[in-house]
Design a protein around this motif. Sequence first.
Motif, PDB file in Angstrom:
ATOM      1  N   LYS A 277      12.624 -26.625  -3.807  1.00 59.76           N
ATOM      2  CA  LYS A 277      13.392 -25.621  -4.522  1.00 59.76           C
ATOM      3  C   LYS A 277      12.455 -24.750  -5.338  1.00 59.76           C
ATOM      4  N   LEU A 278      12.673 -23.447  -5.258  1.00 59.11           N
ATOM      5  CA  LEU A 278      11.837 -22.480  -5.946  1.00 59.11           C
ATOM      6  C   LEU A 278      12.722 -21.539  -6.751  1.00 59.11           C
ATOM      7  N   VAL A 279      12.393 -21.346  -8.004  1.00 64.70           N
ATOM      8  CA  VAL A 279      13.158 -20.443  -8.861  1.00 64.70           C
ATOM      9  C   VAL A 279      12.731 -19.011  -8.586  1.00 64.70           C
ATOM     10  N   LEU A 280      13.702 -18.149  -8.299  1.00 68.25           N
ATOM     11  CA  LEU A 280      13.446 -16.724  -8.135  1.00 68.25           C
ATOM     12  C   LEU A 280      13.773 -16.023  -9.445  1.00 68.25           C
ATOM     13  N   ASP A 281      12.795 -15.321  -9.986  1.00 68.56           N
ATOM     14  CA  ASP A 281      12.941 -14.635 -11.270  1.00 68.56           C
ATOM     15  C   ASP A 281      12.926 -13.129 -11.027  1.00 68.56           C
ATOM     16  N   CYS A 282      14.070 -12.489 -11.202  1.00 65.83           N
ATOM     17  CA  CYS A 282      14.188 -11.037 -11.040  1.00 65.83           C
ATOM     18  C   CYS A 282      14.337 -10.430 -12.425  1.00 65.83           C
ATOM     19  N   ARG A 283      13.477  -9.472 -12.757  1.00 63.60           N
ATOM     20  CA  ARG A 283      13.495  -8.934 -14.118  1.00 63.60           C
ATOM     21  C   ARG A 283      13.215  -7.440 -14.144  1.00 63.60           C
ATOM     22  N   VAL A 284      13.569  -6.831 -15.261  1.00 60.57           N
ATOM     23  CA  VAL A 284      13.283  -5.419 -15.534  1.00 60.57           C
ATOM     24  C   VAL A 284      12.272  -5.378 -16.660  1.00 60.57           C
ATOM     25  N   GLU A 285      11.164  -4.706 -16.425  1.00 61.29           N
ATOM     26  CA  GLU A 285      10.142  -4.566 -17.446  1.00 61.29           C
ATOM     27  C   GLU A 285      10.132  -3.132 -17.954  1.00 61.29           C
ATOM     28  N   SER A 296      15.448 -10.595 -17.971  1.00 60.90           N
ATOM     29  CA  SER A 296      15.638 -11.402 -16.773  1.00 60.90           C
ATOM     30  C   SER A 296      17.106 -11.413 -16.378  1.00 60.90           C
ATOM     31  N   PHE A 297      17.344 -11.524 -15.083  1.00 58.12           N
ATOM     32  CA  PHE A 297      18.699 -11.545 -14.540  1.00 58.12           C
ATOM     33  C   PHE A 297      18.917 -12.919 -13.913  1.00 58.12           C
ATOM     34  N   ASN A 298      19.899 -13.644 -14.415  1.00 54.18           N
ATOM     35  CA  ASN A 298      19.997 -15.073 -14.117  1.00 54.18           C
ATOM     36  C   ASN A 298      21.114 -15.474 -13.166  1.00 54.18           C
ATOM     37  N   VAL A 299      21.908 -14.534 -12.674  1.00 57.75           N
ATOM     38  CA  VAL A 299      23.012 -14.892 -11.783  1.00 57.75           C
ATOM     39  C   VAL A 299      22.839 -14.158 -10.455  1.00 57.75           C
ATOM     40  N   ALA A 330      22.577 -10.387 -11.472  1.00 56.68           N
ATOM     41  CA  ALA A 330      23.279  -9.860 -12.637  1.00 56.68           C
ATOM     42  C   ALA A 330      22.911 -10.695 -13.851  1.00 56.68           C
ATOM     43  N   GLN A 331      23.139 -10.136 -15.026  1.00 56.87           N
ATOM     44  CA  GLN A 331      23.015 -10.916 -16.249  1.00 56.87           C
ATOM     45  C   GLN A 331      24.364 -11.536 -16.567  1.00 56.87           C
ATOM     46  N   SER A 332      24.328 -12.679 -17.229  1.00 56.19           N
ATOM     47  CA  SER A 332      25.566 -13.371 -17.546  1.00 56.19           C
ATOM     48  C   SER A 332      25.917 -13.205 -19.019  1.00 56.19           C
ATOM     49  N   GLU A 333      27.169 -13.474 -19.338  1.00 54.07           N
ATOM     50  CA  GLU A 333      27.584 -13.504 -20.727  1.00 54.07           C
ATOM     51  C   GLU A 333      26.884 -14.656 -21.442  1.00 54.07           C
ATOM     52  N   PRO A 334      26.687 -14.562 -22.748  1.00 52.70           N
ATOM     53  CA  PRO A 334      26.009 -15.644 -23.486  1.00 52.70           C
ATOM     54  C   PRO A 334      26.716 -16.984 -23.283  1.00 52.70           C
ATOM     55  N   ASN A 335      25.932 -18.019 -22.983  1.00 51.34           N
ATOM     56  CA  ASN A 335      26.444 -19.383 -22.789  1.00 51.34           C
ATOM     57  C   ASN A 335      27.519 -19.448 -21.709  1.00 51.34           C
ATOM     58  N   ALA A 344      20.318  -5.919 -11.067  1.00 50.33           N
ATOM     59  CA  ALA A 344      18.969  -5.604 -10.614  1.00 50.33           C
ATOM     60  C   ALA A 344      18.828  -6.093  -9.183  1.00 50.33           C
ATOM     61  N   VAL A 345      17.970  -5.445  -8.421  1.00 46.44           N
ATOM     62  CA  VAL A 345      17.700  -5.839  -7.033  1.00 46.44           C
ATOM     63  C   VAL A 345      16.199  -6.067  -6.883  1.00 46.44           C
ATOM     64  N   CYS A 346      15.827  -7.247  -6.445  1.00 48.20           N
ATOM     65  CA  CYS A 346      14.417  -7.595  -6.270  1.00 48.20           C
ATOM     66  C   CYS A 346      14.150  -7.978  -4.813  1.00 48.20           C
ATOM     67  N   ALA A 347      12.906  -7.758  -4.398  1.00 43.84           N
ATOM     68  CA  ALA A 347      12.490  -8.067  -3.031  1.00 43.84           C
ATOM     69  C   ALA A 347      11.506  -9.227  -3.055  1.00 43.84           C
ATOM     70  N   PHE A 348      11.804 -10.274  -2.282  1.00 39.91           N
ATOM     71  CA  PHE A 348      10.963 -11.469  -2.217  1.00 39.91           C
ATOM     72  C   PHE A 348      10.503 -11.661  -0.770  1.00 39.91           C
ATOM     73  N   PRO A 349       9.260 -11.320  -0.440  1.00 44.69           N
ATOM     74  CA  PRO A 349       8.769 -11.537   0.929  1.00 44.69           C
ATOM     75  C   PRO A 349       8.797 -13.020   1.286  1.00 44.69           C
ATOM     76  N   LEU A 350       9.293 -13.332   2.467  1.00 47.67           N
ATOM     77  CA  LEU A 350       9.426 -14.732   2.847  1.00 47.67           C
ATOM     78  C   LEU A 350       8.074 -15.422   2.986  1.00 47.67           C
ATOM     79  N   LYS A 351       7.051 -14.699   3.426  1.00 52.07           N
ATOM     80  CA  LYS A 351       5.754 -15.361   3.559  1.00 52.07           C
ATOM     81  C   LYS A 351       5.175 -15.717   2.196  1.00 52.07           C
ATOM     82  N   LEU A 352       5.547 -14.955   1.155  1.00 48.10           N
ATOM     83  CA  LEU A 352       5.108 -15.316  -0.185  1.00 48.10           C
ATOM     84  C   LEU A 352       5.922 -16.481  -0.732  1.00 48.10           C
ATOM     85  N   ILE A 353       7.208 -16.540  -0.371  1.00 50.51           N
ATOM     86  CA  ILE A 353       8.011 -17.707  -0.748  1.00 50.51           C
ATOM     87  C   ILE A 353       7.401 -18.968  -0.133  1.00 50.51           C
TER      88      ILE A 353
END
Length: 442
Positions: A277-285, A296-299, A330-335, A344-353
């Motif tokens: 299992k690998l955590v995917l972290d999609c974020r806006v900087e 960070s977008f957690n959902v 998407a971001q979630s409501e607190p708690n 947000a939309v992020c691209a994760f190359p499978l060979k890097l995964i």
Amino acid sequence: MWTRCWILLIFWASSASTWQCPAGPFQSLDPNVHYDLLHFTIPGLIQNVAAKEDPDALLFLTAANRLHVVRSSDLHPLQELITGPTDFSGCSMCAGCEMGSAHPGRGEDTDSIVLLVDPEENFLFRCGSSLRGLCYLHRFNDSEIVRSSCLFRPQDKPMASCPDCIASPLGTTVALVQGRGTIYFYVASSVDSEVIQNYGTTSISIRRFLSSEDGFGNFQSLTVLPLAPERLPHPLRPHLQHRRTCLLLNRAAGKSPGPILPEPAGPPQHRKFGHEKLVLDCRVEEKRRRRSEPRSFNVLQAAHVVVVGKDLAAELNLDLGDLVLFAAFAQSEPNSEKPVKMSAVCAFPLKLIDQFIMEGMKKCCSVGDTERPSRGLRYYQDDHYCPQNASDTDLSCWGVPTLVTPPMTRVDLFNGRMSGILLTALYVTTHDPPHRRAPGYR
């Protein structure tokens, strides 16, 4: 309630180019013109739709206790099959499923859980909520389903190990994989204590469709611990099959994030069912705010895997033909896991995964690793620690479920422009206009 099926085309962006979205609102239909769209209406809700990649192929739609066959070119109805209730005399295929003592013994409505078309053969696989989640094989020609059979073989084993029980009433998705003339089902299900006790369904499994066409064999699986099902946040969804690897995604990335992939290492003939299992972290900087923390977008809302075009491959430093997982977060409501209008939309190359997972597993299974981090994934196992092997030739360490660290981080492709928008579906394709060959955004 009546459901109407329309012929509708929805598309999403893929390869990069200089083409820009129009500044003003885009109107696809003239409100002053009456459009007579093709439609097909049935009572109840459409639960699943399947078809071959062919303009003239049949279209299969399922509703409660019904399977409809429609001509895809004009949505003309061709056939309607009764799939339940299971004690209804008009359901001939229900009566034809000889389960013996494994039969539930009471009438059940059949909701469609899984509907898949074999891309090579004229096979339609349908798995329902009734009869402990068993599947049916429907053979079809150019105009109708010609034969239906129940995929069940009597077993001496208890139902808890039933290789022919596929669907969970809480939700199951299946990726169909062709390999060496054999059909494999990569299955992911949401389960609870009742499903575990009364069905043969497991959280994750790989099942081989038998050449005798009467069930499944070569059953390998992984499932949640007896006390864990109610704590597992969301079901898993098989999303991609690639070189005997199946990608599954958790919807709630905050508590149980990221993709899960069976072990990619080793030759196919020696491969066992692995689980990393690998955590995917999609974020806006915020580039203009250097001191601000990245958002960070957690959902995870939706995902799609596609081969990228030339321009986007160059932008992402990939080879032409590489597969990329596009994921809408998407971001979630607190708690809470409830998403808000912030996407947000992020691209994760499978060979890097693959690379992240391989490096994480090498570190975990290294004899010289003295940290002994926890394997994690306590939904599926008791506490295990790295490393498990005693030598470089002992590969047993790779077969233990492991949460690979660190997370794989990517930046939003839209640089935060999806603020105030909740994306719930995503489809990616390449666009190659007639006047030029370079693919582009659309």
